[in-house]
Design an enzyme around this catalytic site. Structure first.
Site, PDB file in Angstrom:
ATOM      1  N   GLY A   1       0.867  -1.191   0.000  1.00  0.00           N
ATOM      2  CA  GLY A   1       0.000   0.000   0.000  1.00  0.00           C
ATOM      3  C   GLY A   1       0.892   1.226   0.000  1.00  0.00           C
TER       4      GLY A   1
ATOM      5  N   GLU B   1      -3.871   7.043  -3.600  1.00  0.00           N
ATOM      6  CA  GLU B   1      -4.500   5.727  -3.483  1.00  0.00           C
ATOM      7  C   GLU B   1      -5.640   5.746  -2.459  1.00  0.00           C
ATOM      8  OE1 GLU B   1      -2.439   1.490  -4.486  1.00  0.00           O
ATOM      9  OE2 GLU B   1      -1.890   2.345  -2.542  1.00  0.00           O
TER      10      GLU B   1
ATOM     11  N   ASN C   1       6.294   9.738 -11.701  1.00  0.00           N
ATOM     12  CA  ASN C   1       7.156   9.145 -12.719  1.00  0.00           C
ATOM     13  C   ASN C   1       6.654   9.683 -14.064  1.00  0.00           C
ATOM     14  OD1 ASN C   1       4.932   7.606 -13.512  1.00  0.00           O
ATOM     15  ND2 ASN C   1       5.582   5.808 -12.352  1.00  0.00           N
TER      16      ASN C   1
ATOM     17  N   THR D   1      10.535  11.320 -11.430  1.00  0.00           N
ATOM     18  CA  THR D   1      11.428  10.187 -11.155  1.00  0.00           C
ATOM     19  C   THR D   1      11.605   9.393 -12.446  1.00  0.00           C
ATOM     20  OG1 THR D   1       9.580   8.828 -10.387  1.00  0.00           O
ATOM     21  CG2 THR D   1      10.760  10.085  -8.722  1.00  0.00           C
ATOM     22  N   LEU D   2      12.844   8.972 -12.692  1.00  0.00           N
ATOM     23  CA  LEU D   2      13.194   8.355 -13.981  1.00  0.00           C
ATOM     24  C   LEU D   2      13.768   6.959 -13.814  1.00  0.00           C
ATOM     25  CD1 LEU D   2      14.969  11.543 -15.417  1.00  0.00           C
ATOM     26  CD2 LEU D   2      12.661  10.747 -15.996  1.00  0.00           C
TER      27      LEU D   2
ATOM     28  N   ASP E   1      13.050  -6.219  -8.043  1.00  0.00           N
ATOM     29  CA  ASP E   1      11.621  -5.882  -8.012  1.00  0.00           C
ATOM     30  C   ASP E   1      11.482  -4.368  -7.825  1.00  0.00           C
ATOM     31  OD1 ASP E   1       8.921  -5.621  -7.547  1.00  0.00           O
ATOM     32  OD2 ASP E   1       8.913  -6.715  -5.652  1.00  0.00           O
TER      33      ASP E   1
ATOM     34  N   ALA F   1       7.398  -0.399  -5.122  1.00  0.00           N
ATOM     35  CA  ALA F   1       7.676   0.506  -3.989  1.00  0.00           C
ATOM     36  C   ALA F   1       8.933   1.354  -4.164  1.00  0.00           C
ATOM     37  CB  ALA F   1       7.734  -0.240  -2.655  1.00  0.00           C
ATOM     38  N   ALA F   2       9.529   1.327  -5.361  1.00  0.00           N
ATOM     39  CA  ALA F   2      10.686   2.204  -5.587  1.00  0.00           C
ATOM     40  C   ALA F   2      10.272   3.672  -5.426  1.00  0.00           C
ATOM     41  CB  ALA F   2      11.266   1.969  -6.971  1.00  0.00           C
ATOM     42  N   GLY F   3       9.096   4.008  -5.960  1.00  0.00           N
ATOM     43  CA  GLY F   3       8.584   5.377  -5.822  1.00  0.00           C
ATOM     44  C   GLY F   3       8.251   5.704  -4.369  1.00  0.00           C
ATOM     45  N   ASP F   4       7.789   4.704  -3.638  1.00  0.00           N
ATOM     46  CA  ASP F   4       7.465   4.926  -2.218  1.00  0.00           C
ATOM     47  C   ASP F   4       8.741   5.184  -1.416  1.00  0.00           C
ATOM     48  OD1 ASP F   4       4.797   4.441  -2.844  1.00  0.00           O
ATOM     49  OD2 ASP F   4       5.007   2.293  -2.494  1.00  0.00           O
TER      50      ASP F   4
ATOM     51  N   ARG G   1      15.505  -5.766  -3.743  1.00  0.00           N
ATOM     52  CA  ARG G   1      14.855  -6.811  -2.931  1.00  0.00           C
ATOM     53  C   ARG G   1      13.397  -6.970  -3.342  1.00  0.00           C
ATOM     54  NH1 ARG G   1      18.440  -4.325   1.247  1.00  0.00           N
ATOM     55  NH2 ARG G   1      16.968  -2.610   1.424  1.00  0.00           N
TER      56      ARG G   1
ATOM     57  N   SER H   1      11.312  -4.475   1.223  1.00  0.00           N
ATOM     58  CA  SER H   1      12.459  -3.969   0.459  1.00  0.00           C
ATOM     59  C   SER H   1      12.950  -2.601   0.948  1.00  0.00           C
ATOM     60  CB  SER H   1      12.068  -3.841  -1.024  1.00  0.00           C
ATOM     61  OG  SER H   1      11.231  -2.710  -1.223  1.00  0.00           O
TER      62      SER H   1
HETATM   63  O1  RIB Z   1       3.722   1.369  -4.680  1.00  0.00           O
HETATM   64  C1  RIB Z   1       3.647  -0.017  -4.507  1.00  0.00           C
HETATM   65  C2  RIB Z   1       2.335  -0.383  -3.922  1.00  0.00           C
HETATM   66  O2  RIB Z   1       1.300  -0.148  -4.844  1.00  0.00           O
HETATM   67  C3  RIB Z   1       2.182  -1.843  -3.556  1.00  0.00           C
HETATM   68  O3  RIB Z   1       2.658  -2.113  -2.256  1.00  0.00           O
HETATM   69  C4  RIB Z   1       0.712  -2.111  -3.753  1.00  0.00           C
HETATM   70  O4  RIB Z   1       0.030  -2.374  -2.564  1.00  0.00           O
HETATM   71  C5  RIB Z   1       0.162  -0.883  -4.450  1.00  0.00           C
HETATM   72  O5  RIB Z   1      -0.519  -0.065  -3.596  1.00  0.00           O
END
Ligand code: RIB
Length: 307
Positions: free
Chosen positions: A41, A142, A186, A222-223, A248, A251-254, A287, A293
């Site tokens: 999430g 979201e 992105n 982000t690129l 993987d 969640a790179a953006g997170d 990861r 990760s």
């Molecule tokens: O940004 C990655 C996330 O997008 C995932 O963890 C998934 O739950 C979705 O919300």
């Protein structure tokens, strides 16, 4: 150095992950590899990312009164995150994301938002004191837009900088970006925010410029492995990416948004905060899974020191 205080309003999901040799085409069934379940999430990922990087984090969100929701809430609390602003909603299921991750690290995600769809304006209003105590407010798309808009208004009223990670990609009302200090799309999200048609605009620099005209203080596109392109009203510059072995990209953006919030919340200059964010994001890509990760502070500091 004072630790940052970050308030995150956003989603929490349980991620169901299947590793596949390549993403399936429409109508196609492919045999995948390992299946795993991990906390995710975008909102919860960013809250956990910021906590692991040393921030005091308050998370405002919503889960169902079910096994997934209770597990996600317990994990957030175990990360030291203040979850008093998370509502456990008995009327709806917790959010779930189905994720395919292919060998290149690329992914495809479908989300059943469940309780995330009921994150409310009232919840944000109840978080006034948390917002007052925060150095930075961190938001994504979201959860329902009215909650995001209220969080932006509250942060503005209390003089707190807002970082909006405009993911997942969607259009927003014109006025929304004008209330945001930093927006971190992105390329796909940037195009969506602009209503498409960016191709003719002459590349990512022009895209950033066009987004800047919508009123945010700073646009950070982000690129991926190429880093980030940054535009403010006074300058435009590029922060190079970090080379890593991609496992993987979920969640790179997170990881990027969380690290940016922490570093800016600590009072670091923008360029330094961006290098920190690029490093945290790169490490997260090495990861599998979203929250599993997300790197800790010491790891990011070591990575930055390594060159
Ligand atoms: O940004 C990655 C996330 O997008 C995932 O963890 C998934 O739950 C979705 O919300």
């Amino acid at each position: 150095m004072a630790g940052a205080r970050v308030m995150v309003v956003g989603s929490s999901n349980t991620d169901m992950i299947v590793q596949v040799p390549r993403l399936p085409a429409p109508g196609e069934t492919i045999l995948g590899g390992r299946f795993s379940v991990a906390p995710g999430g975008k909102g919860a990922n960013q809250a956990v990312g910021a906590a692991r990087l040393g921030a005091a984090v308050t998370f405002i969100g919503r889960v169902g009164d079910d096994e997934f929701g209770r597990a996600r809430l317990a994990e957030l609390a175990a990360e030291g995150i203040d979850t008093s602003g998370v509502v456990v909603d008995p009327e709806v299921a917790s959010g779930v994301a189905l994720i395919f991750v292919e060998e290149s690290g690329e992914n495809a995600i479908a989300v059943a938002p469940g309780a995330n769809c009921r994150v409310s304006v009232a919840q944000v209003e109840q978080a006034r004191e948390a917002c007052r105590a925060a150095d930075v407010v961190l938001l994504q798309l979201e959860v329902p837009l009215p909650a995001v808009e209220r969080a932006i208004a509250l942060a503005q009223e209390l003089g707190k900088p807002v970082i909006l990670d405009p993911a997942p990609a969607r259009t927003v009302p014109d006025a929304l970006l004008a209330g945001v200090d930093y927006v971190t799309p992105n390329e796909t999200e940037a195009e969506t925010l602009l209503g498409g048609g960016v191709a003719g605009l002459g590349g990512v620099a022009a895209t950033a410029e066009a987004l800047l005209h919508q009123g945010p203080g700073c646009v950070i596109i982000t690129l991926g492995k190429e880093g980030a392109l940054v535009a403010t009203t006074s300058e435009q510059f590029h922060i190079p990416g970090r080379k890593v072995e991609a496992v993987d990209t979920t969640a790179a953006g997170d990881a990027f948004a969380a690290a940016l919030a922490v570093s800016l919340g600590e009072g670091k200059p923008l360029r330094e905060a961006l290098r920190f964010a690029v490093a945290a994001s790169a490490l997260s890509v090495t990861r599998l899974g979203a929250q599993p990760s997300l790197p800790r502070r010491a790891e990011v500091d070591r990575f930055l020191a390594s060159g």
